[in-house]
Design an enzyme around this catalytic site. Sequence first.
Site, PDB file in Angstrom:
ATOM      1  N   HIS A  58       0.802  -1.315   0.014  1.00 11.68           N
ATOM      2  CA  HIS A  58      -0.070   0.116  -0.022  1.00 11.68           C
ATOM      3  C   HIS A  58       0.855   1.198   0.104  1.00 11.68           C
ATOM      4  O   HIS A  58       0.337   2.132   0.731  1.00 11.68           O
ATOM      5  CB  HIS A  58      -1.236   0.158   1.165  1.00 11.68           C
ATOM      6  CG  HIS A  58      -1.840  -1.086   1.168  1.00 11.68           C
ATOM      7  ND1 HIS A  58      -3.112  -1.140   0.449  1.00 11.68           N
ATOM      8  CD2 HIS A  58      -2.230  -2.127   1.919  1.00 11.68           C
ATOM      9  CE1 HIS A  58      -3.713  -2.210   0.752  1.00 11.68           C
ATOM     10  NE2 HIS A  58      -3.225  -3.077   1.580  1.00 11.68           N
ATOM     11  N   ASN A 131     -10.963  -2.876   1.025  1.00 13.21           N
ATOM     12  CA  ASN A 131     -10.246  -3.014  -0.099  1.00 13.21           C
ATOM     13  C   ASN A 131     -11.397  -2.805  -1.084  1.00 13.21           C
ATOM     14  O   ASN A 131     -12.831  -2.628  -0.898  1.00 13.21           O
ATOM     15  CB  ASN A 131     -10.074  -4.348  -0.315  1.00 13.21           C
ATOM     16  CG  ASN A 131      -8.690  -4.753   0.330  1.00 13.21           C
ATOM     17  OD1 ASN A 131      -7.777  -3.892   0.208  1.00 13.21           O
ATOM     18  ND2 ASN A 131      -8.336  -5.863   0.883  1.00 13.21           N
TER      19      ASN A 131
END
Length: 496
Positions: A58, A131
């Site tokens: 990320h 997500n």
Amino acid sequence: MDSIPVYTLAEGVPYGSAMTAQHFGGDNIKGLMLLQDTQLIETLAHFSRERIPERVVHAQAVGAWGEFEVTHNISEFTDAKFLNKIGKKSKTLLRVSTVGPERGDSDSVRDIRGWGMKIFTEEGNQDWVFNSIPVFFVRDPIKFPSLNRSHKRHPATNLTDPTMFWDFHNNSQEGIHALMHLFSDRGTPRSIRHINAYSGHTYKLVKEDGTFHYVKVHIKTNQGVENLVNDDAVKLAGQAPDCHTADLYQAIAAGNHPSWTVYFQIMKPTDAETYRWNIFDMTKVWPRSDYPLIPVGKLTLNRNPANYFTDVEQAAFSPSNMVPGWAPSADPMLQARMFAYNDAARYRLGVNYQQLPCNRAISPVYCPYQRDGFMTFTDNYGGDPNYVGSNLKPVRFAGATGANGYTLGGHEKWVGQIVGFASQVVDDDFVQPRSFWEVLGKQDGQREHLSYNVACHLSGADPRVQDKALDMFSKVHPSVAEMIQLELENLKNSRA
Ligand code: NDP
């Protein structure tokens, strides 16, 4: 003139000029530099230390500020105060990222998007760390580092490696559902404004009396889902690598504030015992015909970061940040993430990362048993007792419902034996991917796109690994493997 700031060193001392270093020498020939030139030394030393450790996953992200507004009454399910009144608004920070690529990589790569959302409430921070697809690749946290390494760079070549990627997934086939989503066109979104987000995990909505309901969260874009086709995403990676960053920044700057509708799916705990699907298995959804979406609120992004590093790079999100009324479930992936995210923040930002402005709660913080450590920049609780149980300065405890200190009824009493949860893959693991294949079949070209998208990636893998991957897709439905095989042959012929 008063409005023009006077340049100083970082210690506040006004300094002659930042434009030149101190040189030794005569009028015409200047050479050696002096150790007494504090500005030069500080500037060089600070520059070498500008980068903080990059997130191992990320790393590449875009972020903005906004607000979460309650639009529907769900107080029968939770006492969480940020949800207790229609019209109530809470300040929110959103950070959306790709997962595998390093910082600076292209925004348009095929990946799922991480959705880090911090809601600043009167009872502390509620993080939703979600997500862009509703399921995940693994359901046992022991596999999490392996999954991510297989999506990143090969240890010898330092290249991303399709053989490694598919070799991992061929041997962890519980991920087939998430793979189907990743290789659908939703793996290459047009922009961040056009994606949905899903909790994936099951959480709990809790009442003060200890009763609770299970919940999954869906955050659906009000801009409509829009995606890129594979070849356009590949082109954009070269032509406009920062496309999603630019899109969101420019939209907000132009007053075109994107918004999302937040829904919950809610389940009674007793239903979970007999439900068709294990609700702690992150590779499964709750079909909406069983648990319809209940509207709850609206997220709007309305303010760009004033400074990317302080507002977005230093932001730290964790599924363990939960307010009273919101609680974890027994999902093993959730339990592991509740440790791993804070641990990552401690490594990346230091042990006092909660004190940074972008992470600091807006509610009062009194946590005197967690103090000192690098970079403490509060009053560090002065002389208050740094040990529990003092009569000298007593502390009140909330004893409230929620993640911390709540009491739950009998349903949460666990009895059993130690087992390996997730390594076994069974026929049931292919049922929901098959439903998804049906969903794609109802939309023009979506099955063809998925097959082409897989083939573009799989074609770079070792042939033995390709065969095994095709075998895995055939368990979803023979037509999936057949269509991918056809696209593999087309690609081979076009490259011949
Ligand atoms: P439905 O048949 O009620 O709806 C299917 C959902 O799939 C849609 O609502 C949409 O999610 C998503 N979807 C639709 N078209 C596409 C596409 N081209 N690419 C990617 N996703 C698309 O869902 P069910 O609940 O009966 O589940 C059937 C299958 O749908 C599941 O196996 C799962 O793979 C998928 N799905 C299910 C979700 C759930 O939580 N139940 C969530 C998302 C997908 P959305 O409305 O969120 O945009």
